[in-house]
Design an enzyme around this catalytic site. Structure first.
Site, PDB file in Angstrom:
ATOM      1  N   ASP A  55       0.596  -1.073  -0.049  1.00 60.21           N
ATOM      2  CA  ASP A  55       0.128   0.113   0.182  1.00 60.21           C
ATOM      3  C   ASP A  55       0.770   1.329   0.074  1.00 60.21           C
ATOM      4  OD1 ASP A  55      -1.739  -2.001   0.106  1.00 60.21           O
ATOM      5  OD2 ASP A  55      -2.850  -1.289   2.080  1.00 60.21           O
ATOM      6  N   LYS A 108      -6.799  -4.904  -3.121  1.00 59.18           N
ATOM      7  CA  LYS A 108      -7.759  -5.507  -2.020  1.00 59.18           C
ATOM      8  C   LYS A 108      -8.647  -4.096  -1.417  1.00 59.18           C
ATOM      9  CE  LYS A 108      -4.104  -4.449   1.115  1.00 59.18           C
ATOM     10  NZ  LYS A 108      -4.939  -3.142   1.921  1.00 59.18           N
ATOM     11  N   CYS A 119      -2.172  -2.844   7.723  1.00 57.35           N
ATOM     12  CA  CYS A 119      -2.121  -3.840   6.617  1.00 57.35           C
ATOM     13  C   CYS A 119      -0.804  -4.580   6.478  1.00 57.35           C
ATOM     14  CB  CYS A 119      -2.449  -3.102   5.212  1.00 57.35           C
ATOM     15  SG  CYS A 119      -3.968  -2.437   4.888  1.00 57.35           S
TER      16      CYS A 119
HETATM   17  C1  VGL Z   1      -4.792   0.715   5.763  1.00 60.12           C
HETATM   18  C2  VGL Z   1      -6.012   1.816   6.997  1.00 60.12           C
HETATM   19  C3  VGL Z   1      -7.128   1.611   6.296  1.00 60.12           C
HETATM   20  C4  VGL Z   1      -3.233   0.135   5.288  1.00 60.12           C
HETATM   21  C5  VGL Z   1      -5.863   0.600   4.863  1.00 60.12           C
HETATM   22  O1  VGL Z   1      -2.855  -0.042   4.266  1.00 60.12           O
HETATM   23  O2  VGL Z   1      -2.496  -0.087   6.298  1.00 60.12           O
HETATM   24  N1  VGL Z   1      -5.016   1.189   6.966  1.00 60.12           N
HETATM   25  N2  VGL Z   1      -7.012   0.855   5.194  1.00 60.12           N
END
Ligand code: VGL
Ligand code: ZN
Length: 189
Positions: free
Chosen positions: A16, A102, A141
């Site tokens: 991410d 995702k 994540c």
């Molecule tokens: C994430 C919060 C909400 C992440 C994803 O990628 O860590 N954190 N969605």
């Protein structure tokens, strides 16, 4: 363990590294952009070693259940096809990087890159048995992905300098849980 020694059967797993998780984004994580600079040389090394590079992305529909207005815990972030959901412009992803999408389910969140994506089978199909993990966020994540990888039987190396938490305390706890699960935390590149 300090030096990175990529070998056959490894994969680099970048979690991410998107604009919304970096300063200026909708859910900024302190130092998120520094992580981008930190991982770039590892990408180069992975390519030189001939191991695959995987990059996950959070990719939410508008009004996702994880957003506060819908009763979730996060501000709106990584909405599909927005600039915030794009990979960070300074991330030097190779053209053959494998993208793992995702957070697309309407009815639930998916923190882990393994959650209902088929990633474990894809890694096995490519002969991967060990993954090197970096990215954001350490206590969300990244942790979920590393723990799932352990449950799926992969060896997991976490680049300590290649990840940042939402909160320092959350980050410490996440590290502890990952270590307990058998994740090897690597210092230095
Ligand atoms: C994430 C919060 C909400 C992440 C994803 O990628 O860590 N954190 N969605
Ligand atoms: Zn999300």
């Amino acid at each position: 363990m300090t030096a990175t020694e990529f070998q056959n059967g490894d994969a680099l797993m970048l979690i991410d590294l998107q604009n919304d998780f970096c300063p200026g984004g909708e859910l900024p994580i302190g130092g998120g952009d520094e992580v981008v600079e930190t991982v770039n040389p590892w990408i180069e090394r992975a390519q030189a070693a001939g191991i695959p590079v995987f990059a996950s992305r959070d990719w939410h529909p508008e009004g996702h259940v994880s957003f506060e207005a819908q009763g979730g815990e996060w501000p709106p972030h990584c909405v599909q096809d927005t600039e915030g959901a794009a990979f960070h412009p300074r991330l030097r992803l190779p053209g053959d990087a494998v993208k793992v999408t995702k957070g697309v389910r309407f009815d639930q969140d998916q923190y882990s890159a393994f959650d209902q994506t088929g990633l474990a089978d894809e890694l096995r199909r490519r002969g991967v048995s060990r993954i090197w993990v970096a990215g954001l966020a350490q206590d969300v994540c990244v942790e979920a992905t590393a723990l799932d990888a352990r449950h799926e039987g992969f060896e997991v190396m976490l680049f300590a300098e290649g990840t940042r938490p939402v909160s320092a305390e959350g980050g410490r706890k996440a590290l502890e849980r990952m270590r307990e699960a058998g994740v090897e935390v690597v210092n230095g590149g």
